[in-house]
Design an enzyme around this catalytic site. Structure first.
Site, PDB file in Angstrom:
ATOM      1  N   LYS A  77      27.495  12.652 -12.064  1.00 58.85           N
ATOM      2  CA  LYS A  77      27.839  13.900 -11.358  1.00 58.85           C
ATOM      3  C   LYS A  77      26.753  14.933 -11.626  1.00 58.85           C
ATOM      4  O   LYS A  77      26.176  14.978 -12.736  1.00 58.85           O
ATOM      5  CB  LYS A  77      29.183  14.381 -11.884  1.00 58.85           C
ATOM      6  N   SER A 137      36.780  17.486  -8.246  1.00 57.97           N
ATOM      7  CA  SER A 137      35.464  17.901  -7.851  1.00 57.97           C
ATOM      8  C   SER A 137      34.411  16.786  -7.955  1.00 57.97           C
ATOM      9  O   SER A 137      33.281  16.981  -7.523  1.00 57.97           O
ATOM     10  CB  SER A 137      35.022  19.091  -8.704  1.00 57.97           C
ATOM     11  N   SER A 157      39.670  16.351 -12.032  1.00 60.62           N
ATOM     12  CA  SER A 157      38.535  16.097 -11.146  1.00 60.62           C
ATOM     13  C   SER A 157      37.935  14.707 -11.186  1.00 60.62           C
ATOM     14  O   SER A 157      36.995  14.447 -10.446  1.00 60.62           O
ATOM     15  CB  SER A 157      37.434  17.118 -11.443  1.00 60.62           C
TER      16      SER A 157
END
Lengths: 104, 474, 488
Positions: free
Chosen positions: B72, B147, B171
């Site tokens: 990420k 996310s 997330s």
């Protein structure tokens, strides 16, 4: 609890967010919408519980006073927006005295 | 798949090339899924060649040797930018790398790219990225969740077997549920946060996506463990999460908290959960109804604590030492322009909210109160676990992947986290694995365990995965 | 317009002052990262991801800082908490990289201490209360006049460990403030926790001051005074602000709560630029740092290992060395000087002589050369040896002073120097007698006049012998020989 537009401006200033004044009413409405959901917390009895203050019974770990500086793989001016003679540069504060006041 | 790489069955270069080709095939970048923000083809192939040389020299393969992974974009790497999905860090290349990245590389994993995310991890759909939303590989008109949507999508699209994301309120688990992959949030303190760009420090943890439970467990075991650069990282020893995977669940008591199965829960999601619970029973587990009475306070509590900490963590983005800086005449103007140009609307909203709840006159009523309620929520779990329950089973999310643009009201979006935030607030480990489909869209089932008991959590998820087999993807 | 600010004693008002003193701790590395704290390095040399506040960086606490902070708190008689919490103080400033300072707020390291600054008329100790001692990190430096139109930021200092010592508003005059600061500095020197150099910024003082009518119990509105760069500056600033507040109140107006800056050149205080709204620091416990937990046992150990503090040393010097108050004050003002003195005295076995030389020759030399004791070339054992030679008659007092000067220059031992320079006194009776004879033979008339009663001529003969001997004759023995000649 509800936020006034004046408070939104105050908070935006504290956070250096530079809000477009035209948007403040909308933002205030959004925040109030969200905060309305938080009111439920005020009704909860928390007299028997202390706030969560961080995990671990051992407390914060202590580091030996020495050892090597964490290295940077790249020189500072590779990522700094403005540097000169190894100083980071920012627009000048109005006067030196003001600087002393800004910095508590 | 990860195991094949590590043992040398599939040569490192071949597996890295396959990953890069797959990324092209599914259009993982901005042309298509928009899951990958950056890619390091040369670095990845170079690393793969290095591993191949080691194998030739007879070195014992490291646990993730040659396994391609993606990270990420809020995890600091030395090559490729770390943008956090934000304009304010667009193009910023970190001069140091996160501890988890060092550990992955030491284990032989090959980082091939950085993935898209909601800006600064604030969001539940990856629609808040400054670089455009990521699309769900199973249905590109829908969100992958957030996310950590980009990482979930890369695993779901078959680009990599393992990916790292981050959790603050769900997330990793929620996108895992939306994309039909495994997603794990470790116990708070299990994995070092050094190099993870902070959103809410008392909630943040790096999490792992895997094609299978095995992949996720291997990934977690590689990155977990005490780090002297993170004062909140725990020295509880890391066990082998992969061991015991053949066992059944005799003697395991699984709690089914009623607050996670409200009347309003989508019937078809409920059915998938019931089927999973039946499967757990068939494996020998005892299932018990339990109650976590303060569950309904979790979202308000989370949305006070997280923005408050975020408002402070994001103060460093001021254009002085790194990142984008706006032109301005004076210092105050520089701060305000830099931040207003650099942050998107959701980040701005949360910084305002967070600053407000910490401000003079409001701290006691909001932030302090929320931390106290948080303790109540954490105590709900402790009480249930102390009462002989080993694990909890719930749905991961109240819906399947929703269409892009479907949720415009911020609070409605926040409710996507309704089943996941409690584990972040309590600090307990939790994971999602696929348990079926509804209208072709994945449904995730969630397991939660007591602090540091990832081992039992994995044991149950292995067994469930094995038992469900193909049914998990139908 | 009066030229002297009204002093606290001669008006109907008294000043009520609290002082906040920031002290940099002399650790090798910063409070939350391994960067060096070395002063004077090229800008931004001592920075890393942590103190640059790069995205993803985290703080890890320095154990030596905790040790030094605890030492200071215990020496100030404060209660050291077994659990204290680091908190974030949030504000924007370019030399504050994270946009917050890691400090302590609700649960500081220590509370409720005090410092004795003298005695009341009745002999009871005059104590200034200390509200709290807490740990925090320093900010970097903003340089406004190096380049035109911009401010230059150097973050070498960002993250250096500080303790903040906050006094109760117990100070009632600028003189008391000066005493407090001087005694606090002395105490901290004894503890060896800091370089305590106001010019280098390792010691900083801010003041809070209000006024009230004498006898009133309620506190007035206070103002904050900053930018005082010396202890005398603090005293002058307090007097100036006191006068300003008195004038306002006497005119019937109210004191406005504000921050003022001391201008040493003009001798005035003036307001810092008005800010929109006062600071709201939004303190909350830092989630990156679990609480600091100290055991009772550990705290007790630090207390046990505290060095001898100024008061105890003063008392011991009186009892053990039987020195007078003035000598004690001079010798104990600086802990290194006191240690030097004791080393000399111990080797020599004569505190009074040692005291005289240390207060005299040693201090004068240090002052003239600007040296510090740690660089001083004369080792205590060697000074003691020199003083022993004087006592034993091997050298005269004046020769000793010359030898001392050479010891400062060369670092050589006194015996070596005395021999090399031919400064050893001649005490050999036969040699001295020969010189006396020569002198008396050369001046028979003067000798007759001396024998006749002109006693002051003795100096002439002694002087002549000294000259003949090249200054090396032992004057005592010369006197004895002349006396014997006169009587015999």
């Amino acid at each position: 609890m509800s936020v006034t537009e004046k408070e939104v401006l105050h908070v935006a200033t504290l956070a250096r967010l530079g809000l477009d004044p035209a948007r403040i009413p909308t933002i205030a409405a959004e925040l109030n919408g969200i905060l309305a959901h938080m009111d439920v917390l005020s009704k909860v009895d928390t007299s028997n519980v202390g706030p969560v203050t961080g995990i671990g019974a051992a407390g914060t770990p202590l580091r030996v006073d020495g050892g090597n500086q964490i290295p940077l793989a790249r020189p500072r001016d590779a990522f700094a927006p403005a540097m000169r003679e190894a100083f980071f540069l920012v627009p000048r504060l109005a006067t030196h005295e003001d600087g002393a006041a800004e910095s508590p | 798949m990860a195991g094949d790489c590590a043992s040398g069955k599939v040569p490192a270069r071949a597996s890295v090339l396959a990953a890069l080709e797959r990324a092209d095939e599914v259009k993982a970048d901005a042309r298509g899924l928009n899951a990958l923000l950056s890619r390091d083809r040369d670095g990845a192939l170079g690393a793969a060649d290095g591993i191949a040389r080691l194998h030739l020299d007879g070195a014992i393969p490291t646990p993730l040797a040659g396994v391609p992974v993606v990270l990420k974009d809020n995890i600091a790497t030395l090559t490729m930018p770390t943008s956090c999905g934000s304009r304010i860090l667009e193009g910023y290349v970190s001069p140091y790398e996160a501890t988890v990245v060092t550990r992955l590389r030491a284990a032989g994993a090959v980082v091939i790219g950085k993935t898209n995310m909601d800006e600064f991890a604030m969001g539940s759909s990856t629609e808040n990225s400054a670089f455009g939303p990521t699309r769900n590989p199973l249905d590109p008109t829908r969100v992958p969740g957030g996310s950590s949507g980009g990482s979930a999508a890369c695993v779901a699209a078959g680009i990599v077997p393992i990916a790292l994301g981050s959790e603050t309120g769900g997330s990793v688990r929620q996108p895992a549920s939306f994309c039909g992959v495994v997603g794990v949030k470790p116990t708070y303190g299990r994995v070092s946060r050094y190099g993870l760009v902070a959103f809410a420090s008392s909630l943040d943890q790096i999490g792992v996506f895997g094609r299978t439970v095995d992949d996720a467990a291997l990934g977690l075991r590689t990155i977990a463990g005490r780090d002297r650069f993170d004062s909140t990282s725990s020295d509880v020893p890391v066990s082998d999460f992969c061991e015991g995977r053949e066992r059944n669940l005799e003697g395991i008591v699984i709690g089914r908290p009623r607050e996670y199965f409200p009347e309003s829960l989508d019937t078809r999601i409920r059915e998938r959960c019931d089927a999973a619970v039946d499967a757990l029973r068939a494996l020998g587990a005892t299932v018990r109804d339990v109650s976590l009475p303060h569950t309904d306070l979790a979202i308000p509590t989370y949305y006070i604590i997280a923005p408050a900490e975020a408002s402070s963590n994001l103060a460093r983005f001021d254009g002085v030492r790194y990142g984008r800086r706006a032109d301005a005449g004076g210092l105050r103007e520089m701060y305000e322009r830099t931040r207003s140009h650099g942050f998107g609307p959701e980040v701005t909203r949360r910084i305002l909210l967070g600053t407000y709840v910490l401000s003079a006159g409001y701290y006691d009523a909001y932030y302090k109160k929320a931390q106290e309620v948080r303790a109540l929520i954490a105590n709900d779990f402790s009480r249930v676990f102390a009462g002989g329950v080993h694990l909890l089973f719930t749905p991961t999310a109240p819906t399947t992947a929703f269409p892009l643009g479907a949720k415009s009201d911020p609070y409605e979006m926040y409710l996507s986290d309704i089943f996941t935030v409690t584990a972040n607030l309590a600090g307990i480990p939790a994971m999602s694995l696929p348990i079926g489909r509804v209208d072709g869209l994945p449904v995730g089932g969630q397991l939660m365990a007591p602090h540091f008991d990832e081992a039992t959590m994995f044991r149950a998820s292995y067994a469930l995965e094995r038992t469900l087999g193909e049914a998990a993807h139908r | 317009m009066s030229t002297a600010a009204p002093t606290a004693t001669d008006t109907k008002y008294e000043m009520v002052v609290g002082l906040e003193v920031h002290v940099q701790l002399r650790t090798r590395t910063k409070l939350f990262c391994n960067c060096s704290t070395q002063f004077g390095e090229p800008p931004n040399r001592n920075t890393c991801p942590v103190c640059l506040a790069l995205p993803g960086s985290l703080p890890v606490l320095n154990e030596a800082a905790v040790d030094l902070a605890t030492r200071a708190a215990l020496a100030l008689g404060a209660d050291v908490a077994e659990e204290s919490i680091f908190a974030r103080k949030n504000y924007f400033y370019p030399d504050l990289p994270k946009g917050y300072q890691i400090s302590q707020f609700d649960k500081p390291l220590a509370t409720k201490g005090s410092l004795v600054i003298g005695e009341h008329a009745d002999g009871s100790p005059h104590r200034i209360g200390i509200t709290r001692v807490h740990m925090e990190e320093d900010a970097g430096k903003s340089v406004h006049d190096r380049f035109p139109g911009v401010t230059a930021i150097d973050l070498n200092r960002a993250g250096v460990p500080l303790i903040e010592i906050v006094s109760e508003p117990d100070i009632r005059s600028s003189a008391e403030a000066g005493s407090y600061l001087r005694l606090l500095k002395q105490l901290l020197e004894y503890l060896d926790v800091s370089d305590l150099n106001m010019e280098e910024g390792s010691l900083r003082v801010d003041a809070n001051i209000s006024i009230r009518e004498r006898g009133a119990a309620k506190l007035g509105t206070k103002t904050e005074v900053k930018n005082m760069n010396s202890f005398s500056g603090v005293e002058r600033a307090l007097d100036a602000e006191f006068a300003r507040q008195v004038a306002i109140v006497e005119a019937g107006a109210a004191i406005e709560q504000q921050t003022l800056l001391w201008d040493a050149d003009r001798g005035t205080v003036r307001p810092a630029r008005a800010k929109e709204g006062s600071h709201d620091y939004r303190y909350f416990p830092d989630p990156d740092l679990p609480p600091l937990r100290l055991t009772k046992k550990w705290i007790a150990q630090v207390r046990e290992h505290l060095p001898e503090l100024p008061d105890a040393r003063r008392r011991r010097f009186a009892e053990e060395h039987k020195l007078g108050a003035y000598d004690i004050d001079v010798l104990t003002a600086n802990p290194r000087l006191a240690e030097y003195f004791e080393a000399v005295s111990h080797a020599l076995g004569d505190p009074k002589t040692a005291a005289n030389w240390v207060m005299g020759e040693v201090l004068a030399t240090l002052k003239n050369t600007g040296q510090t004791l740690d660089r001083f070339p004369v080792r205590p054992a060697d000074l003691a040896a020199l003083l022993g030679m004087v006592r034993g008659g091997t050298v005269s007092n004046s020769a000793a002073k010359r030898i001392f000067a050479l010891m400062v220059e060369t670092g050589d031992r006194p015996e070596q120097i005395a021999e090399r320079e031919g400064l050893a006194q001649v005490g050999d009776e036969a040699q001295l007698a020969a010189w006396v004879d020569e002198v008396l033979d050369a001046q028979p008339a003067e000798w007759q006049r001396y024998l006749g009663g002109e006693k002051k001529l003795l100096g002439v003969f002694v002087g002549a012998v000294m000259k003949k001997s090249g200054g090396r004759a032992d004057p005592r023995k010369v006197n004895q020989l002349l006396a014997a000649r006169a009587s015999g």
